[in-house]
Motif scaffolding. Structure first.
Motif, PDB file in Angstrom:
ATOM      1  N   UNK B 188       1.108  -1.060  -0.093  1.00 37.06           N
ATOM      2  CA  UNK B 188       0.153  -0.198  -0.079  1.00 37.06           C
ATOM      3  C   UNK B 188       0.780   1.316   0.084  1.00 37.06           C
ATOM      4  N   UNK B 189       2.058   1.056   0.713  1.00 39.56           N
ATOM      5  CA  UNK B 189       2.507   2.501   1.411  1.00 39.56           C
ATOM      6  C   UNK B 189       3.753   2.981  -0.348  1.00 39.56           C
ATOM      7  N   UNK B 190       3.888   1.151  -1.324  1.00 37.34           N
ATOM      8  CA  UNK B 190       4.601   1.677  -2.337  1.00 37.34           C
ATOM      9  C   UNK B 190       3.522   2.411  -3.379  1.00 37.34           C
ATOM     10  N   UNK B 192       0.676   0.944  -5.016  1.00 39.18           N
ATOM     11  CA  UNK B 192      -0.608  -0.317  -5.463  1.00 39.18           C
ATOM     12  C   UNK B 192      -1.336  -0.792  -4.452  1.00 39.18           C
ATOM     13  N   UNK B 193      -2.999  -0.696  -5.615  1.00 37.85           N
ATOM     14  CA  UNK B 193      -4.298  -0.572  -4.974  1.00 37.85           C
ATOM     15  C   UNK B 193      -4.488  -1.751  -4.418  1.00 37.85           C
TER      16      UNK B 193
END
Lengths: 250, 298
Positions: B188-190, B192-193
């Motif tokens: 999530x921090x990167x 990605x959904x």
């Protein structure tokens, strides 16, 4: 081994990390209340505070992993818009180390959005991941399943995955907890290199005895900001007594 | 015995007629897709969702049967029953996702609740079906217990088409699915959904389970999603390889199970497939190169 030129370029200047009036509650119980903190532009910053002070939660809230109220900005922009300026190195215990992945696979996950959808990582990224593993002293173990590594080695794999983001701001949750001396030395060397690069390292840290020698700035937290600033000014016995509720000497 | 073996040989070498051949190839394709899709459900620790979806199809099947009877249509047309199963599967999935996101419920509780509620409603509707005197319920029975013999070439082709679709989706999203399964917070921090990718894995598994109903039945369809990945995990420590091996094991199980059931006349296809899969699981457990028992003992 650690003198190798970092495989990633210098981070672009992104502006200051600022937290304004941030509050978090789990099931109605407040965990963080009205946290306002202006982080230094770069350098090594420790977040310290007693158990349950909300240290990990603060990092997660800044990164948008837990719902919060208030404002978090990087250079005036929302964190969501500045996502690629951030890298997260979570606590080791948060994942299943039995997962079918090698050290190299995990580091590559730091680059998962780079190739775009529907594409593999490609050779250049594999080589970059290998170089990052080399930087944390794990080049020999690139092909090893992650569950078959020591705690310190696993922590270094997580650090390498965070480095793969090539971010200006790195958030680390207890990266030195329970690691061996060799791993600790390597992780601290990487911190120093990040510091020299002009990056900001925000690190939840449990060992009060080593704060002054390792960090330039500190955020003393207990559900809200007790004190923040350069270590000589903020990391005082008075502030720690207020945070921990008992007199402490450091 | 010799006659049975000769017949089995004829079946697996595609000399047992067009219909049987199409069904077996369809089964193999479906097993392949089920193994691949199930791997990510397993790695994300959400394998039970497929079971809840499978049980959740029962009220859909029963309701479609009743509706068809009410409208004077032939309920045995598989389109009705499969349509009902598909809609019910989707409703179950949405219920699990919606309930699971309530902070006081949690994903596993939501899954178990939907499984029980769906199955209960299904049993109630089935008892209504049985009190009505609506001829033979052959179409219904094949969806409940699975039957390769009763399958039409059109159904087998649809099954193979869905399988292909699932395999393409997984091949294209391998790195994203792996990252989310290993560490959803980091993913999530990167950026990605994560929620959408989770939903896609669940949807793909649901599609496989519904497509597998005619051949494996609603209780055992889930086995195709659960057993091959669990078996494959014993052979490799790389996610991509586990996906490929799970696909192979699923494929062989479905193909061999369908063949056995075509030869042994009174054996329903679902149990035959599951027994083959269970055998392959046992062999993997013992001999698996990455973490089989022999390997750990050595």
């Amino acid at each position: 081994m650690l003198a190798i030129t970092p495989p990633e370029a210098l981070a672009p200047a992104t502006g200051r990390l600022a937290v304004e009036g941030l509050s978090v509650a789990y099931r109605g119980v407040p965990v963080l209340t009205d946290v306002t903190w202006s982080a230094p532009l770069s350098g090594l910053t420790a977040i310290v505070g007693p158990n349950g002070a909300g240290k990990s939660t603060l990092i997660k809230a800044i990164l948008g992993l837990v719902p919060s109220t208030g404002r978090v900005t990087i250079g005036g922009q929302s964190v969501a818009a500045m996502r690629d300026a951030t890298a997260y190195v979570p606590q080791r215990a948060t994942v299943d180390w039995d997962f079918p992945a090698t050290a190299l696979d995990v580091v590559l996950q730091g680059m998962v959005r780079e190739p775009g959808w529907f594409r593999g990582y490609g050779r250049a990224r594999r080589e970059r991941a290998l170089a990052l593993l080399d930087r944390v002293g794990l080049a020999d173990l690139a092909g090893r399943q992650i569950g078959q590594m020591s705690g310190g080695q696993q922590q270094r794999v997580f650090l390498a995955r965070g480095l793969a983001r090539n971010a200006a701001i790195l958030f680390l949750d207890e990266p030195l907890a329970g690691v061996d001396a060799a791993s600790e030395r390597i992780i601290l060397d990487v911190f120093d290199a990040l510091d020299r690069d002009g990056r900001l390292v925000v690190c939840v840290h449990h060992d009060l005895g080593t704060v002054s020698e390792r960090f330039a700035d500190v955020l003393v937290l207990n559900k809200t900001v007790i004190a923040a600033g350069p270590v000589p000014e903020a990391f005082t016995p008075q502030n720690l007594a207020r945070a921990y509720g008992v007199p402490l000497t450091v | 015995m010799d006659a049975v073996l000769a017949q089995l040989f004829a079946v697996v070498t595609f000399q047992a007629g067009f219909n049987t051949t199409v069904v077996m190839l369809g089964a193999a394709a479906l097993g392949c897709a089920a193994g691949a899709a199930g791997t990510f459900a397993m790695l994300r620790r959400r394998a039970l969702v497929s079971d809840a979806v499978a049980h959740g199809t029962l009220p859909g099947i029963a309701a479609a049967f009743l509706l068809a009877a009410l409208l004077g249509r032939a309920p045995r047309e598989a389109g009705w029953l499969m349509g009902g199963a598909g809609i019910a599967a989707l409703v179950s999935l949405l219920a699990i996702e919606w309930l699971g996101r309530r902070p006081r419920v949690g994903h596993d509780t939501a899954t178990a609740a939907v499984l029980a509620a769906g199955f209960g409603l299904g049993l109630a509707l089935m008892s209504v079906v049985q009190t009505l005197a609506i001829g033979r319920q052959a179409g219904l029975e094949s969806l409940l217990f699975g039957s390769a013999a009763g399958m039409l070439p059109g159904e087998a082709q649809m099954m193979a088409g869905l399988a292909l679709l699932v395999l393409v989706v997984i091949a294209l999203l391998l790195k994203e699915f792996s990252a989310v399964a290993f560490d959803p917070d980091f993913a999530a921090t990167v950026g990605l959904p994560v929620a959408r990718l989770d939903a896609l894995v669940a949807l793909v598994c649901a599609v496989v389970v519904v497509a597998a109903l005619p051949i494996a039945g609603f209780v055992l369809a889930v086995a195709l999603v659960v057993i091959p990945p669990a078996a494959a995990r014993f052979w490799s420590d790389r996610a991509g390889t586990v996906v490929a091996i799970a696909a192979a094991i699923g494929s062989v199980s479905a193909f061999a199970g369908a063949a056995l059931s075509a030869v042994l006349k009174d054996t329903p296809t679902g149990p035959a497939i599951v027994l083959v899969a269970a055998l392959l699981f046992t062999l993997s457990l013992v001999f698996g190169r990455a973490r089989g028992l022999l390997r750990s003992a050595a």
